[in-house]
Motif scaffolding. Structure first.
Motif, PDB file in Angstrom:
ATOM      1  N   LEU A 163       5.890   3.264   1.199  1.00  9.87           N
ATOM      2  CA  LEU A 163       5.316   2.979  -0.216  1.00  9.87           C
ATOM      3  C   LEU A 163       4.222   3.912  -0.164  1.00  9.87           C
ATOM      4  CD1 LEU A 163       5.309  -0.925  -0.432  1.00  9.87           C
ATOM      5  CD2 LEU A 163       6.925   0.886  -1.516  1.00  9.87           C
ATOM      6  N   VAL A 164       3.503   4.380   0.645  1.00 11.24           N
ATOM      7  CA  VAL A 164       2.189   5.241   0.345  1.00 11.24           C
ATOM      8  C   VAL A 164       2.915   6.569   0.221  1.00 11.24           C
ATOM      9  CG1 VAL A 164       0.362   6.375   1.436  1.00 11.24           C
ATOM     10  CG2 VAL A 164       0.648   3.869   1.807  1.00 11.24           C
ATOM     11  N   ALA A 165       3.896   6.977   0.907  1.00 14.47           N
ATOM     12  CA  ALA A 165       4.577   8.280   0.812  1.00 14.47           C
ATOM     13  C   ALA A 165       5.119   8.261  -0.548  1.00 14.47           C
ATOM     14  CB  ALA A 165       5.555   8.668   1.925  1.00 14.47           C
ATOM     15  N   MET A 166       5.834   7.630  -0.990  1.00 11.22           N
ATOM     16  CA  MET A 166       6.599   7.721  -2.512  1.00 11.22           C
ATOM     17  C   MET A 166       5.448   7.669  -3.359  1.00 11.22           C
ATOM     18  SD  MET A 166       9.481   4.704  -1.782  1.00 11.22           S
ATOM     19  CE  MET A 166      10.258   4.836  -3.407  1.00 11.22           C
ATOM     20  N   PHE A 167       4.331   7.105  -3.433  1.00 13.88           N
ATOM     21  CA  PHE A 167       3.170   7.086  -4.234  1.00 13.88           C
ATOM     22  C   PHE A 167       2.586   8.540  -4.292  1.00 13.88           C
ATOM     23  CE2 PHE A 167      -1.351   6.544  -4.940  1.00 13.88           C
ATOM     24  CZ  PHE A 167      -1.272   6.040  -6.254  1.00 13.88           C
ATOM     25  N   GLY A 168       2.579   9.028  -3.172  1.00 14.21           N
ATOM     26  CA  GLY A 168       1.889  10.481  -3.045  1.00 14.21           C
ATOM     27  C   GLY A 168       2.822  11.295  -3.542  1.00 14.21           C
ATOM     28  N   GLN A 169       4.167  11.287  -3.687  1.00 18.77           N
ATOM     29  CA  GLN A 169       5.001  11.922  -4.262  1.00 18.77           C
ATOM     30  C   GLN A 169       5.461  12.002  -5.679  1.00 18.77           C
ATOM     31  OE1 GLN A 169       8.454  11.367  -1.543  1.00 18.77           O
ATOM     32  NE2 GLN A 169       7.216  12.071   0.208  1.00 18.77           N
ATOM     33  N   GLY A 170       4.676  10.706  -6.271  1.00 16.54           N
ATOM     34  CA  GLY A 170       5.047  10.440  -7.588  1.00 16.54           C
ATOM     35  C   GLY A 170       6.424   9.890  -7.993  1.00 16.54           C
ATOM     36  N   LEU A 171       7.039   9.004  -7.078  1.00 19.39           N
ATOM     37  CA  LEU A 171       8.287   8.452  -6.942  1.00 19.39           C
ATOM     38  C   LEU A 171       8.198   6.756  -7.430  1.00 19.39           C
ATOM     39  CD1 LEU A 171       9.909  10.029  -4.047  1.00 19.39           C
ATOM     40  CD2 LEU A 171      10.153  10.664  -6.355  1.00 19.39           C
ATOM     41  N   LEU A 172       6.703   6.443  -7.493  1.00 20.32           N
ATOM     42  CA  LEU A 172       6.626   4.979  -7.866  1.00 20.32           C
ATOM     43  C   LEU A 172       5.912   4.817  -9.175  1.00 20.32           C
ATOM     44  CD1 LEU A 172       5.206   3.186  -4.752  1.00 20.32           C
ATOM     45  CD2 LEU A 172       7.549   3.259  -5.640  1.00 20.32           C
ATOM     46  N   PRO A 173       6.689   4.300 -10.214  1.00 21.30           N
ATOM     47  CA  PRO A 173       6.198   4.233 -11.678  1.00 21.30           C
ATOM     48  C   PRO A 173       5.011   3.045 -11.560  1.00 21.30           C
ATOM     49  CG  PRO A 173       8.250   2.902 -11.283  1.00 21.30           C
ATOM     50  CD  PRO A 173       7.950   3.534 -10.073  1.00 21.30           C
ATOM     51  N   LEU A 174       3.917   3.371 -11.266  1.00 19.94           N
ATOM     52  CA  LEU A 174       2.754   2.448 -11.164  1.00 19.94           C
ATOM     53  C   LEU A 174       1.698   3.092 -12.036  1.00 19.94           C
ATOM     54  CD1 LEU A 174       2.284   1.943  -7.463  1.00 19.94           C
ATOM     55  CD2 LEU A 174       3.819   0.239  -9.147  1.00 19.94           C
ATOM     56  N   GLY A 175       1.145   2.039 -12.916  1.00 19.73           N
ATOM     57  CA  GLY A 175       0.031   2.317 -13.831  1.00 19.73           C
ATOM     58  C   GLY A 175      -1.224   2.340 -13.099  1.00 19.73           C
ATOM     59  N   PRO A 176      -2.379   2.520 -13.823  1.00 19.93           N
ATOM     60  CA  PRO A 176      -3.662   2.510 -13.303  1.00 19.93           C
ATOM     61  C   PRO A 176      -3.972   1.062 -12.918  1.00 19.93           C
ATOM     62  CG  PRO A 176      -3.987   2.694 -15.598  1.00 19.93           C
ATOM     63  CD  PRO A 176      -2.426   2.671 -15.377  1.00 19.93           C
ATOM     64  N   GLY A 177      -3.472   0.496 -12.422  1.00 21.05           N
ATOM     65  CA  GLY A 177      -3.750  -0.924 -12.059  1.00 21.05           C
ATOM     66  C   GLY A 177      -4.107  -1.084 -10.588  1.00 21.05           C
ATOM     67  N   LYS A 178      -4.035  -2.459  -9.983  1.00 15.56           N
ATOM     68  CA  LYS A 178      -4.557  -2.821  -8.456  1.00 15.56           C
ATOM     69  C   LYS A 178      -3.511  -2.109  -7.410  1.00 15.56           C
ATOM     70  CE  LYS A 178      -5.724  -6.849  -5.681  1.00 15.56           C
ATOM     71  NZ  LYS A 178      -5.849  -8.380  -5.704  1.00 15.56           N
ATOM     72  N   ALA A 179      -2.572  -2.158  -7.741  1.00 13.17           N
ATOM     73  CA  ALA A 179      -1.299  -1.731  -6.807  1.00 13.17           C
ATOM     74  C   ALA A 179      -1.729  -0.188  -6.552  1.00 13.17           C
ATOM     75  CB  ALA A 179       0.253  -1.674  -7.207  1.00 13.17           C
ATOM     76  N   GLY A 180      -1.903   0.609  -7.732  1.00 16.56           N
ATOM     77  CA  GLY A 180      -2.043   2.063  -7.368  1.00 16.56           C
ATOM     78  C   GLY A 180      -3.323   2.497  -6.714  1.00 16.56           C
ATOM     79  N   ALA A 181      -4.338   1.510  -7.032  1.00 17.21           N
ATOM     80  CA  ALA A 181      -5.664   1.562  -6.419  1.00 17.21           C
ATOM     81  C   ALA A 181      -5.484   1.286  -4.841  1.00 17.21           C
ATOM     82  CB  ALA A 181      -6.525   0.797  -7.321  1.00 17.21           C
ATOM     83  N   THR A 182      -4.669   0.190  -4.593  1.00 15.65           N
ATOM     84  CA  THR A 182      -4.591  -0.148  -3.274  1.00 15.65           C
ATOM     85  C   THR A 182      -3.837   1.045  -2.435  1.00 15.65           C
ATOM     86  OG1 THR A 182      -4.467  -2.569  -3.607  1.00 15.65           O
ATOM     87  CG2 THR A 182      -3.480  -1.648  -1.562  1.00 15.65           C
ATOM     88  N   LEU A 183      -2.640   1.551  -3.130  1.00 22.01           N
ATOM     89  CA  LEU A 183      -2.082   2.686  -2.341  1.00 22.01           C
ATOM     90  C   LEU A 183      -2.727   3.889  -2.201  1.00 22.01           C
ATOM     91  CD1 LEU A 183       1.463   2.057  -4.082  1.00 22.01           C
ATOM     92  CD2 LEU A 183       1.021   2.065  -1.491  1.00 22.01           C
ATOM     93  N   TYR A 184      -3.523   3.990  -3.008  1.00 23.37           N
ATOM     94  CA  TYR A 184      -4.534   5.318  -3.019  1.00 23.37           C
ATOM     95  C   TYR A 184      -5.607   5.124  -1.908  1.00 23.37           C
ATOM     96  CZ  TYR A 184      -8.065   8.744  -4.194  1.00 23.37           C
ATOM     97  OH  TYR A 184      -9.144   9.782  -4.123  1.00 23.37           O
ATOM     98  N   ARG A 185      -5.937   3.752  -1.737  1.00 24.51           N
ATOM     99  CA  ARG A 185      -7.055   3.554  -0.888  1.00 24.51           C
ATOM    100  C   ARG A 185      -6.363   4.005   0.624  1.00 24.51           C
ATOM    101  NH1 ARG A 185      -8.975  -0.422  -4.127  1.00 24.51           N
ATOM    102  NH2 ARG A 185      -7.728  -1.930  -3.209  1.00 24.51           N
ATOM    103  N   TYR A 186      -5.208   3.292   0.562  1.00 28.48           N
ATOM    104  CA  TYR A 186      -4.720   3.377   2.093  1.00 28.48           C
ATOM    105  C   TYR A 186      -4.118   4.909   2.518  1.00 28.48           C
ATOM    106  CZ  TYR A 186      -1.512   0.855   5.283  1.00 28.48           C
ATOM    107  OH  TYR A 186      -1.108   0.350   6.636  1.00 28.48           O
ATOM    108  N   TRP A 187      -3.656   5.536   1.394  1.00 28.91           N
ATOM    109  CA  TRP A 187      -3.370   6.976   1.568  1.00 28.91           C
ATOM    110  C   TRP A 187      -4.785   7.795   1.944  1.00 28.91           C
ATOM    111  CZ3 TRP A 187      -5.547  10.929  -1.445  1.00 28.91           C
ATOM    112  CH2 TRP A 187      -5.028  12.368  -1.078  1.00 28.91           C
ATOM    113  N   LYS A 188      -5.805   7.303   1.364  1.00 28.17           N
ATOM    114  CA  LYS A 188      -7.122   8.018   1.519  1.00 28.17           C
ATOM    115  C   LYS A 188      -7.454   7.890   2.918  1.00 28.17           C
ATOM    116  CE  LYS A 188     -11.637   8.819  -0.475  1.00 28.17           C
ATOM    117  NZ  LYS A 188     -12.450   8.430  -1.342  1.00 28.17           N
ATOM    118  N   GLY A 189      -7.566   6.632   3.332  1.00 29.75           N
ATOM    119  CA  GLY A 189      -8.020   6.157   4.541  1.00 29.75           C
ATOM    120  C   GLY A 189      -6.887   6.189   5.988  1.00 29.75           C
ATOM    121  N   HIS A 190      -5.885   6.959   5.876  1.00 30.23           N
ATOM    122  CA  HIS A 190      -4.826   6.969   7.026  1.00 30.23           C
ATOM    123  C   HIS A 190      -5.825   7.387   8.241  1.00 30.23           C
ATOM    124  CE1 HIS A 190      -4.670  11.264   5.938  1.00 30.23           C
ATOM    125  NE2 HIS A 190      -4.202  11.473   7.236  1.00 30.23           N
ATOM    126  N   HIS A 191      -6.665   8.160   8.221  1.00 33.15           N
ATOM    127  CA  HIS A 191      -7.410   8.645   9.369  1.00 33.15           C
ATOM    128  C   HIS A 191      -8.140   7.627  10.062  1.00 33.15           C
ATOM    129  CE1 HIS A 191      -5.865  12.820   8.948  1.00 33.15           C
ATOM    130  NE2 HIS A 191      -6.668  12.679   7.769  1.00 33.15           N
TER     131      HIS A 191
END
Length: 315
Positions: free
Chosen positions: A40-68
């Motif tokens: 899901l994180v990879a799809m989000f990063g590739q723009g493949l998930l039709p998500l608005g500026p809501g909680k789901a997008g924010a969670t995926l962004y934090r997950y992507w940002k904190g992978h290290h």
């Protein structure tokens, strides 16, 4: 806080409590939950998930940002191997080879003891209280010996990550995106479409949830488990179905003997079936309780004996 085992501390409750999160994570791993979220994180990063500026997008962004800052799949599997003897990716890892037999032995004995207690007279029972006591003691000692050092600290990482995953999969926007009616179906649909897999999600969550209760029960019964003999289970609790919930308590914190029996029965039931029934509308929950930071525990945790007295009084 003492984490390592010693001559007078064969069962350290803090070690067992730490392993609750590790076990729950291991069961979600079998259900491919971590892989689904990574996809899901990879799809989000590739723009493949039709998500608005809501909680789901924010969670995926934090997950992507904190992978290290998260454990890698290889590191997670190495932790599971050290603690539970599951397959590891590092050949140098020393697995806990005794865990599986000790776990199945205890869970099976508790299930059999409860069934015979309610159905057969004492003279016809094949499992006695001594077998429950010794099998529980052996399992608790084994878990305690593997619940310190790396495993203890890994558990502190697993807890917030599991909660973040649950929040994401329970988000209505994610469920709509994958035409799912609940978090279970999100996992199933993403695994099928993106991973070409059909994981048994219900079995993984049921075993994880039941395992957390079983491990907490062992942690709360340290004093009883270390007695040389005696009946460790309260017959009235089992026969009358006295649960933690009936006392306005959480079974993941103060499991009664009835809660233990139910957890063992549920674990055995789904483990013995190839395909557990999936309730698509059931909520995905992590039965993990917050644990104080290491610095707070060092000064605030009672001694192992005091912890046991407090937890057994509550139970």
């Amino acid at each position: 806080m003492q984490q390592g085992g010693g001559a007078n501390a064969e069962i350290v409750p803090a070690n067992l409590r730490a392993l609750e999160a590790v076990y729950f994570a291991a069961m979600l791993e079998e259900a491919r939950v971590f892989e689904v979220v990574e996809r899901l994180v990879a799809m989000f990063g590739q723009g493949l998930l039709p998500l608005g500026p809501g909680k789901a997008g924010a969670t995926l962004y934090r997950y992507w940002k904190g992978h290290h800052q998260r454990l890698t799949a290889a590191q997670r599997h190495d932790v599971y191997a050290r603690v539970f003897g599951f397959p590891a990716q590092d050949a140098n890892v020393r697995p806990n080879r005794k865990f599986n037999d000790l776990w199945i032995n205890f869970v099976s004995i508790v299930g059999m003891y409860s069934a015979e207690l309610q159905m057969l007279p004492p003279s016809e029972r094949s499992v006695g209280p001594e077998e429950v006591l010794t099998s529980g003691r052996d399992l608790a000692i084994n878990l305690s010996a593997h619940g310190h050092s790396l495993a203890w600290f890994a558990a502190q990482d697993f807890k917030p990550e599991i909660q973040q995953i649950i929040d994401l999969l329970s988000d209505p926007e994610i469920q709509i995106a994958f035409q799912a009616r609940g978090p279970w179906q999100v996992i199933q649909n993403v695994a099928a479409a993106e991973l070409n897999a059909t994981p048994n999600v219900s079995r993984g969550h049921t075993r994880g949830e039941s395992g957390v209760i079983i491990i907490r029960w062992l942690a709360n019964r340290r004093a009883r488990l270390l007695r040389p003999r005696g009946n460790i289970l309260k017959h009235d609790d089992i026969c009358e179905g006295r649960t933690a919930a009936s006392q306005n308590k959480k079974p993941t914190v103060y499991p009664t003997d009835s809660d233990l029996v139910t957890a063992c029965e549920r674990w055995l039931a789904v483990t013995g079936t190839e395909e557990a029934e999936i309730n698509e509308r059931a909520p995905l929950q992590a039965p993990l309780e917050e644990q104080a930071p290491l610095e707070e525990q060092a000064s605030a945790d009672p001694s192992p004996g005091q912890q046991d007295e407090q937890s057994e009084e509550a139970a």
